[in-house]
Design an enzyme around this catalytic site. Sequence first.
Site, PDB file in Angstrom:
ATOM      1  N   GLY A 188      -5.294  -2.739   1.133  1.00 12.89           N
ATOM      2  CA  GLY A 188      -4.448  -3.911   0.687  1.00 12.89           C
ATOM      3  C   GLY A 188      -5.105  -4.913  -0.182  1.00 12.89           C
ATOM      4  O   GLY A 188      -6.295  -5.250  -0.363  1.00 12.89           O
ATOM      5  N   ARG A 218      -4.345   3.565  -1.084  1.00  5.87           N
ATOM      6  CA  ARG A 218      -4.907   3.907   0.424  1.00  5.87           C
ATOM      7  C   ARG A 218      -5.134   5.379   0.545  1.00  5.87           C
ATOM      8  O   ARG A 218      -5.596   5.653   1.650  1.00  5.87           O
ATOM      9  CB  ARG A 218      -3.624   3.396   1.453  1.00  5.87           C
ATOM     10  CG  ARG A 218      -3.724   1.906   1.455  1.00  5.87           C
ATOM     11  CD  ARG A 218      -2.880   1.567   2.876  1.00  5.87           C
ATOM     12  NE  ARG A 218      -2.700  -0.019   2.935  1.00  5.87           N
ATOM     13  CZ  ARG A 218      -3.320  -0.895   3.244  1.00  5.87           C
ATOM     14  NH1 ARG A 218      -4.630  -0.458   3.657  1.00  5.87           N
ATOM     15  NH2 ARG A 218      -2.958  -2.224   3.345  1.00  5.87           N
ATOM     16  N   ASP A 226     -12.734   0.509   6.909  1.00  6.26           N
ATOM     17  CA  ASP A 226     -12.731   2.165   6.808  1.00  6.26           C
ATOM     18  C   ASP A 226     -12.991   2.357   5.347  1.00  6.26           C
ATOM     19  O   ASP A 226     -13.818   3.315   5.195  1.00  6.26           O
ATOM     20  CB  ASP A 226     -11.005   2.634   6.808  1.00  6.26           C
ATOM     21  CG  ASP A 226     -10.593   2.434   8.172  1.00  6.26           C
ATOM     22  OD1 ASP A 226     -11.483   2.576   9.091  1.00  6.26           O
ATOM     23  OD2 ASP A 226      -9.449   2.553   8.446  1.00  6.26           O
ATOM     24  N   LYS A 229     -13.883  -6.408   1.496  1.00  5.03           N
ATOM     25  CA  LYS A 229     -12.681  -7.188   1.295  1.00  5.03           C
ATOM     26  C   LYS A 229     -11.815  -6.915   2.387  1.00  5.03           C
ATOM     27  O   LYS A 229     -11.520  -6.030   3.279  1.00  5.03           O
ATOM     28  CB  LYS A 229     -12.098  -6.331   0.065  1.00  5.03           C
ATOM     29  CG  LYS A 229     -10.611  -6.566  -0.315  1.00  5.03           C
ATOM     30  CD  LYS A 229      -9.886  -5.256  -0.325  1.00  5.03           C
ATOM     31  CE  LYS A 229      -9.568  -4.804   0.929  1.00  5.03           C
ATOM     32  NZ  LYS A 229      -8.274  -3.885   1.165  1.00  5.03           N
ATOM     33  N   THR A 230     -10.838  -7.990   2.683  1.00  5.15           N
ATOM     34  CA  THR A 230      -9.658  -7.835   3.611  1.00  5.15           C
ATOM     35  C   THR A 230      -9.278  -9.316   3.842  1.00  5.15           C
ATOM     36  O   THR A 230      -9.933 -10.044   4.500  1.00  5.15           O
ATOM     37  CB  THR A 230      -9.719  -6.887   4.667  1.00  5.15           C
ATOM     38  OG1 THR A 230      -8.118  -7.030   5.309  1.00  5.15           O
ATOM     39  CG2 THR A 230     -10.700  -6.981   5.721  1.00  5.15           C
ATOM     40  N   ASP A 254      -7.576  -9.715   6.345  1.00  8.57           N
ATOM     41  CA  ASP A 254      -7.570  -9.811   7.763  1.00  8.57           C
ATOM     42  C   ASP A 254      -8.720 -10.468   8.510  1.00  8.57           C
ATOM     43  O   ASP A 254      -8.619 -10.766   9.540  1.00  8.57           O
ATOM     44  CB  ASP A 254      -7.554  -8.287   8.298  1.00  8.57           C
ATOM     45  CG  ASP A 254      -6.104  -7.752   7.667  1.00  8.57           C
ATOM     46  OD1 ASP A 254      -5.300  -8.237   7.225  1.00  8.57           O
ATOM     47  OD2 ASP A 254      -6.023  -6.475   8.032  1.00  8.57           O
ATOM     48  N   GLY A 288      -2.187  -9.488   9.483  1.00  7.66           N
ATOM     49  CA  GLY A 288      -3.639  -9.511   9.896  1.00  7.66           C
ATOM     50  C   GLY A 288      -4.046  -8.366  10.661  1.00  7.66           C
ATOM     51  O   GLY A 288      -4.896  -7.981  11.169  1.00  7.66           O
TER      52      GLY A 288
HETATM   53  P1  FBP Z   1      -6.247  -4.080   4.383  1.00  6.62           P
HETATM   54  O1  FBP Z   1      -6.895  -3.683   5.911  1.00  6.62           O
HETATM   55  O2  FBP Z   1      -6.373  -2.823   3.797  1.00  6.62           O
HETATM   56  O3  FBP Z   1      -7.329  -4.957   3.729  1.00  6.62           O
HETATM   57  O4  FBP Z   1      -4.866  -4.409   4.820  1.00  6.62           O
HETATM   58  C1  FBP Z   1      -4.509  -5.765   4.873  1.00  6.62           C
HETATM   59  C2  FBP Z   1      -3.106  -5.889   5.324  1.00  6.62           C
HETATM   60  O5  FBP Z   1      -2.284  -6.949   4.418  1.00  6.62           O
HETATM   61  C3  FBP Z   1      -2.671  -5.966   6.811  1.00  6.62           C
HETATM   62  O6  FBP Z   1      -2.968  -7.186   7.039  1.00  6.62           O
HETATM   63  C4  FBP Z   1      -1.352  -5.563   6.586  1.00  6.62           C
HETATM   64  O7  FBP Z   1      -1.000  -4.772   7.915  1.00  6.62           O
HETATM   65  C5  FBP Z   1      -1.436  -4.308   5.845  1.00  6.62           C
HETATM   66  O8  FBP Z   1      -2.509  -4.604   4.641  1.00  6.62           O
HETATM   67  C6  FBP Z   1      -0.088  -3.749   5.092  1.00  6.62           C
HETATM   68  O9  FBP Z   1      -0.171  -2.649   4.450  1.00  6.62           O
HETATM   69  P2  FBP Z   1       0.569  -2.356   3.119  1.00  6.62           P
HETATM   70  O10 FBP Z   1       0.032  -3.205   2.042  1.00  6.62           O
HETATM   71  O11 FBP Z   1       0.523  -0.766   2.915  1.00  6.62           O
HETATM   72  O12 FBP Z   1       1.970  -2.700   3.473  1.00  6.62           O
END
Ligand code: FBP
Length: 549
Positions: free
Chosen positions: A78, A142, A173, A199-200, A202, A248
């Site tokens: 993300g 992803r 991951d 990075k994230t 969350d 998150g």
């Molecule tokens: P990452 O763990 O890859 O940084 O994802 C963050 C996030 O924004 C989460 O908070 C959320 O649940 C998810 O990605 C949403 O995923 P997508 O972008 O595939 O809709």
Amino acid sequence: MTKSALQTARATYVPKVPAALRGAVKATEGEYTQSAADQEDIKRLFPNTYGMPIITFEKSNDKKALPAVNAGVILSGGQAPGGHNVIAGLFDGLKAINKDSRLYGFILGPGGLIEHKYMELTAGIIDSYRNTGGFDMIGSGRTKLETEEQFDKGLEILKELGISALVIIGGDDSNTNACVLAEYYKSTGAGVQVIGCPKTIDGDLKNRQIETSFGFDTACKVYSEVIGNIERDCNSAQKYWHFIKLMGRSASHIALECALQTQPNICIISEEVEDRNMSLDDIVTYIASIVAKRAEAGDNFGTALIPEGLIEFVPAMKRLIAELNDYLAKHDAEFKMIKKSEQRTYIISKLTKENSELYASLPEGVARQLTLDRDPHGNVQVSLIETEKLLSEMVGKKLSEWKKAGKYSGKFSALHHFFGYEGRCAAPSNYDADYCYSLGYTASCLIASGKTGYMSSIRNTTAPADKWIAGGIPVTMMMNMERRHGEVKPVIQKALVKLDGAPFKAFAARRDEWALTTAYVYPGPIQYFGPTEVCDEPTKTLQLEQEHS
Ligand code: FBP
């Protein structure tokens, strides 16, 4: 490309970096390390990258010329504010090593490495993305990098481009997979170093060595700005209850940080719900009681923050979802034959008593959601469940019952919001712009020092940037063995909200007061220009954690 006035001015911002990174550096080795748990298993699985020492970079007077390096970079998962600055820092660091160094970006995430889709990142490209939000310079994806076949396929293009180091910018991951890749390339003598970057938005990739993941600061500031605006609107009209779901994934760090910044009337923390074994009805009763108490004082308005992953942490819901996953995996075809209007009754008749009663008590929309939208592993996609609506609907029902019983006489009118995507690509705050640039630059120093299987690390970030400490942490140090999708695997431990941690304790000490008084704080928009106490303030979470560490 047309740019806004702010974008044009912000492009000239020069990120602040640790003093040690302003010139030549030398790597100092600390003590040899151990994994977070399961040491014997992790050591066996990572014989070449286990136990390496923590690295700290210090200023060096050695001006010796280093050979040029070709490096690759991947954005994984993300979006998070500051990704472009990691790449800019990496680029500048590689050019400082030797002006003939080159950087290649793999397109749309790890998939780009396997499919050999890449672009060379030249100074012109890098300059046009400095201090901008988003991951659109090279895109993200992803795809999981986890099989030897993928690693070998990736190596073909790395060899073709003469790349001897790969930087993977991702969450827990992706960094776990980066470590597996580092081990594989080392064990096969591939001659490619692999470095990770945390990075994230969350905020769940952190530990004693990694203070925070980038993007968390900016995303929380964006959400807090809008929550503050809603609070002010709410306090002006005094007629709505706002239910705000926050992104998150599993962890509630974002909800907690936004609560600390905006002082809402209610904030649910999933980790506490699980710890106290709370049912959905307990949560609904907690919210309804606050609504009723505020109504007694004539305040028929309020704000409630709900973390995205809440449902998974309600123990009874967890059991229901697990039984539904199993049942539908085995009886999918039979279920699909049932008429839509009869599916709910069908499910109620098939579940065990406890789960059947809970399922029957859920509003129609949520009950349906639980039987649809499964991910590739066959699990319910809980983030698609509109928890904010589920809770407000159930609170409304409870208040009507209380009204009939003469226990409540207020008005309850709810509005719903979900904040997630609007914060993930915001222009990075000064904190994230500086932190990310430093992480990228440090990654280049790790490359120049010949390291592999390390995560770039910047510590002491609540101090002014010149006192930040740049270095590298062996990824194996953050690992333990966990059951994932039915298999026990080595993974970086995911950091959930700690109930004995300073941020949660600070929130818990004030929440009863915030529930009944209207003590809203309006943080306002991120400031990119102005006094340092306005522009450079780190998150409350980080400040509280560092104060108590
Ligand atoms: P990452 O763990 O890859 O940084 O994802 C963050 C996030 O924004 C989460 O908070 C959320 O649940 C998810 O990605 C949403 O995923 P997508 O972008 O595939 O809709």
